[in-house]
Design an enzyme around this catalytic site. Structure first.
Site, PDB file in Angstrom:
ATOM      1  N   ASP A  64      -3.665   5.915   5.141  1.00  0.00           N
ATOM      2  CA  ASP A  64      -2.460   5.866   4.324  1.00  0.00           C
ATOM      3  C   ASP A  64      -1.538   4.835   4.963  1.00  0.00           C
ATOM      4  O   ASP A  64      -1.111   5.004   6.114  1.00  0.00           O
ATOM      5  CB  ASP A  64      -1.790   7.250   4.300  1.00  0.00           C
ATOM      6  CG  ASP A  64      -0.601   7.314   3.360  1.00  0.00           C
ATOM      7  OD1 ASP A  64      -0.010   6.252   3.055  1.00  0.00           O
ATOM      8  OD2 ASP A  64      -0.244   8.426   2.943  1.00  0.00           O
ATOM      9  N   TYR A 158      10.713  -1.399  -6.230  1.00  0.00           N
ATOM     10  CA  TYR A 158       9.409  -2.060  -6.207  1.00  0.00           C
ATOM     11  C   TYR A 158       9.567  -3.544  -5.893  1.00  0.00           C
ATOM     12  O   TYR A 158       8.890  -4.098  -5.022  1.00  0.00           O
ATOM     13  CB  TYR A 158       8.726  -1.875  -7.560  1.00  0.00           C
ATOM     14  CG  TYR A 158       7.396  -2.575  -7.681  1.00  0.00           C
ATOM     15  CD1 TYR A 158       6.298  -2.172  -6.928  1.00  0.00           C
ATOM     16  CD2 TYR A 158       7.236  -3.650  -8.558  1.00  0.00           C
ATOM     17  CE1 TYR A 158       5.069  -2.813  -7.049  1.00  0.00           C
ATOM     18  CE2 TYR A 158       6.017  -4.292  -8.686  1.00  0.00           C
ATOM     19  CZ  TYR A 158       4.939  -3.871  -7.925  1.00  0.00           C
ATOM     20  OH  TYR A 158       3.727  -4.509  -8.041  1.00  0.00           O
ATOM     21  N   LYS A 162       8.154  -5.671  -2.531  1.00  0.00           N
ATOM     22  CA  LYS A 162       7.254  -6.811  -2.687  1.00  0.00           C
ATOM     23  C   LYS A 162       7.911  -8.109  -2.220  1.00  0.00           C
ATOM     24  O   LYS A 162       7.259  -8.990  -1.642  1.00  0.00           O
ATOM     25  CB  LYS A 162       6.809  -6.939  -4.144  1.00  0.00           C
ATOM     26  CG  LYS A 162       5.822  -5.870  -4.586  1.00  0.00           C
ATOM     27  CD  LYS A 162       4.494  -5.999  -3.846  1.00  0.00           C
ATOM     28  CE  LYS A 162       3.424  -5.095  -4.426  1.00  0.00           C
ATOM     29  NZ  LYS A 162       2.126  -5.235  -3.734  1.00  0.00           N
ATOM     30  N   THR A 193      -4.382  -1.010 -15.040  1.00  0.00           N
ATOM     31  CA  THR A 193      -4.789  -0.113 -13.962  1.00  0.00           C
ATOM     32  C   THR A 193      -4.004   1.186 -14.061  1.00  0.00           C
ATOM     33  O   THR A 193      -3.067   1.313 -14.853  1.00  0.00           O
ATOM     34  CB  THR A 193      -4.520  -0.746 -12.584  1.00  0.00           C
ATOM     35  OG1 THR A 193      -3.094  -0.921 -12.428  1.00  0.00           O
ATOM     36  CG2 THR A 193      -5.205  -2.097 -12.449  1.00  0.00           C
TER      37      THR A 193
END
Length: 268
Positions: A64, A158, A162, A193
């Site tokens: 993880d 997010y 990134k 996905t």
């Protein structure tokens, strides 16, 4: 340590995801030695069997990326057991879309996403860069997102995670290149996905299939491209710098229309 003349491994994170699994199978057809890592040990083992059936070799390491000690241990084990990697392909990722009103009081969203999208990948890359630099070869390839350079309302956590990885890798690139290790950043468009499913459904219109996305990763790897990005993303990044507030509003509006238009299941 691997025996002299043995093939250098390719490390693949997020191996059990749609793009990761498709990429592992394509690399298997080339006869590559793969180090497959993701959280689900059962799915990793099944993927490793598929890799071997297609002519590749596979070593499985469940991990993880949010578990820093586990990632540090993995980064030490790979070169000790197999030698310096030929490539590290960082595909693992996690996304959350929340409007500002739902984000208030949720700083843990940032903790979760930076663990998977920034801190975990960076810890692994740093641990493997040393052996790669000593070998004088190799390539780091990270799949990021257009939201790293085009801030999009609803995707703040997010995009920030990134963007952190994107900026960090760009800053490392000149010194790594001087030591023989290339760094590639790949911004993929929408891919069908499980990560995209909560927002765009199971088969969004116009999305890449995982196999098509995997081909883009391979092309970027083979060519040693510094940045592979859709033309619209490059233009959007320029506009985001030139008119940050206006462009963010436009991206937010476009995103709402895109969500409605790309879904095939009729949900709004």
């Amino acid at each position: 340590m691997s025996s002299p003349g043995a093939r250098a491994p390719i490390v693949l994170t997020g191996a059990t995801g749609g793009v990761g699994a498709a990429l592992a199978l394509r690399l298997a057809e080339r006869g590559e030695l793969l180090v497959l890592t993701a959280r689900d040990e059962t799915r990793l083992a099944a993927l490793a069997d598929q890799v071997r059936s297609r002519g590749g070799s596979a070593v499985v390491h469940p991990c993880d990326l949010r578990d820093q000690p586990a990632v540090e241990d993995l980064a030490a084990r790979i070169p000790a057991e197999l030698g310096a990697p030929a490539a590290v392909l960082s595909l693992a990722g996690h996304s959350i879309r929340r409007p500002l009103a739902d984000t208030l009081g949720r700083p843990h969203d940032l903790v979760r996403l930076t663990g998977t999208n920034l801190l975990g990948p960076a810890t692994l890359i740093l641990g493997l860069l040393g052996p790669m630099i000593s070998a004088g070869r190799g390539r780091i390839l990270a799949v990021t997102s257009a939201t790293a350079r085009i801030p999009a309302p609803g995707w703040a956590a997010y995009g920030a995670s990134k963007a952190g990885l994107d900026s960090w890798l760009r800053a490392l690139r000149p010194e790594a290149a001087a030591a023989g290790v290339g760094i590639s950043i790949l911004e993929l468009p929408l891919v069908a996905t499980s990560m995209a499913e909560p927002v765009y459904g199971t088969a969004p219109r116009g999305a890449l299939r995982p196999e098509q996305a995997a081909e883009r990763v391979l092309r970027c790897l083979d060519r040693g491209t510094d940045l592979a990005s859709p033309a619209w993303a490059r233009l959007g990044a320029v506009l985001a710098q030139a008119a940050p507030t206006l462009s963010a509003r436009g991206v937010g509006l476009a995103g709402r229309f895109a969500e409605r238009g790309l879904r095939r299941d009729g949900r709004r």
